[in-house]
Design an enzyme around this catalytic site. Structure first.
Site, PDB file in Angstrom:
ATOM      1  CE1 TYR A  33       0.242   1.905   4.300  1.00  0.00           C
ATOM      2  CE2 TYR A  33       1.105  -0.328   4.414  1.00  0.00           C
ATOM      3  CZ  TYR A  33       0.979   0.943   4.956  1.00  0.00           C
ATOM      4  OH  TYR A  33       1.600   1.238   6.145  1.00  0.00           O
ATOM      5  NE  ARG A  52       6.905   4.238   0.336  1.00  0.00           N
ATOM      6  CZ  ARG A  52       6.668   4.954   1.434  1.00  0.00           C
ATOM      7  NH1 ARG A  52       7.641   5.214   2.304  1.00  0.00           N
ATOM      8  NH2 ARG A  52       5.457   5.450   1.661  1.00  0.00           N
ATOM      9  NE  ARG A 100      -6.159 -19.292   4.424  1.00  0.00           N
ATOM     10  CZ  ARG A 100      -5.081 -19.878   4.927  1.00  0.00           C
ATOM     11  NH1 ARG A 100      -4.745 -21.098   4.545  1.00  0.00           N
ATOM     12  NH2 ARG A 100      -4.330 -19.250   5.823  1.00  0.00           N
ATOM     13  CG  HIS A 102       0.461 -21.122   2.573  1.00  0.00           C
ATOM     14  ND1 HIS A 102      -0.637 -21.831   3.005  1.00  0.00           N
ATOM     15  CD2 HIS A 102       0.886 -20.394   3.638  1.00  0.00           C
ATOM     16  CE1 HIS A 102      -0.856 -21.558   4.278  1.00  0.00           C
ATOM     17  NE2 HIS A 102       0.052 -20.689   4.687  1.00  0.00           N
ATOM     18  CE  LYS A 149       3.263   3.174   3.254  1.00  0.00           C
ATOM     19  NZ  LYS A 149       3.759   3.372   4.632  1.00  0.00           N
ATOM     20  CD  GLU A 182      10.178   1.657  10.406  1.00  0.00           C
ATOM     21  OE1 GLU A 182      10.235   2.602   9.600  1.00  0.00           O
ATOM     22  OE2 GLU A 182       9.972   0.486  10.054  1.00  0.00           O
ATOM     23  CG  LEU A 207       8.625   2.465   4.586  1.00  0.00           C
ATOM     24  CD1 LEU A 207       8.580   1.255   3.659  1.00  0.00           C
ATOM     25  CD2 LEU A 207       7.209   2.925   4.916  1.00  0.00           C
TER      26      LEU A 207
END
Length: 287
Positions: A33, A52, A100, A102, A149, A182, A207
């Site tokens: 995101y 990014r 579903r 993996h 992110k 952070e 980040l």
């Protein structure tokens, strides 16, 4: 006017916006995101945020859901349709909807994209900055790839909730060596007694914040002494001032860490000045 969201090719009422129950973002946190500030009718630093986003997608081997220019168009449309003048716009991309499993889904499964926007109160943010915030430390417990992110933010949720329950507005992660990495949703900074601005290098463990990058440019243009190195909690306690940076808070002074007053207990001159100048170091795209 109802809030509007963009979901996989459609602009829909926010109250009705939804993704499939087997979206991999929901089931595996398999997505990334970005959050851009909206300031006085401008989206802030779109090129840096999309750069990014591109890196995050490549690191997770997720394709762009559409052309980059189309994503940028959607960001503007969602801000415009929600009549946001000051606030934020949020974009999330996941690996898509599949049974579903993996393992990655088949290559013909398209990534999912969601974009939302909402207003904030700039006067409330200004009042908070004039007062400063408290932060509460928390042991670093996240996976090593926090440079991506991703939407896998449960550790951040728990750290920030712990801060809230202990009188703070933000958490500061502290690694096994006693150094601050952070914040739960911010980059962390201090100003030493001799006026040196210090923040941890963004090569690993944190980040690479977009707001952080703009602040670094400001520090250089203002001729401030700067060191990119880890700092400890004990060094923060003795600092002249401290602050955090993020798209959602720009530059926010920190006046208390773990209950200990930083400096004179008031927002410092460096943080205040950087906050005042911040948007002169950013790319502004009118909505």
């Amino acid at each position: 006017m109802s809030r509007i969201a963009y979901v996989n090719g459609q602009y829909v009422r926010h109250a009705e916006a939804a993704v499939h129950v087997e979206d991999r973002g929901y089931q595996f946190a398999d997505g990334v995101y970005e959050v851009c500030e909206v300031w006085q009718g401008n989206i802030v630093d779109v090129p840096r945020h999309l750069d990014r986003l591109d890196r995050s997608l490549r690191e997770l081997r997720i394709d762009w859901p559409m052309a980059r220019a189309a994503v940028e168009f959607v960001l503007h449309q969602v801000v415009r349709r929600n009549r946001v003048r000051n606030g934020l716009v949020y974009i999330q991309v996941t690996r898509g909807v599949a049974k579903r499993d993996h393992f990655f889904p088949p290559e013909d499964v398209a990534p999912s994209i969601v974009v939302t926007s909402r207003s904030s109160n700039p006067e409330a943010a200004k009042a908070l900055a004039e007062q400063g915030i408290a932060v509460v430390s928390f042991p670093e417990n996240r996976w090593p790839r926090v440079d991506i992110k991703t939407v896998a933010l449960l550790p951040n949720v728990l750290a920030k909730q712990n801060a809230k329950e202990n009188g703070g507005k933000e958490a500061w992660y502290v690694d096994s060596d006693g150094f601050v990495t952070e914040g739960g949703s911010t980059n962390a900074w201090i100003v030493t007694r001799d006026g040196t601005v210090v923040t941890r290098p963004a090569d690993s463990g944190i980040l690479r914040g977009i707001t952080r990058a703009a602040v670094l440019e400001l520090i250089q243009s203002e001729g401030l002494t700067f060191e990119e190195r880890p700092f400890s909690l004990s060094e923060a306690f003795e600092a002249k001032e401290a602050f955090v940076t993020a798209a959602t808070s720009v530059v926010m002074p920190v006046t208390k860490v773990d209950g200990k007053i930083i400096g004179n207990g008031h927002p410092g001159t460096v943080a205040t000045r950087l906050r005042e100048l911040f948007h002169t170091a950013t790319d502004l795209q009118a909505v």
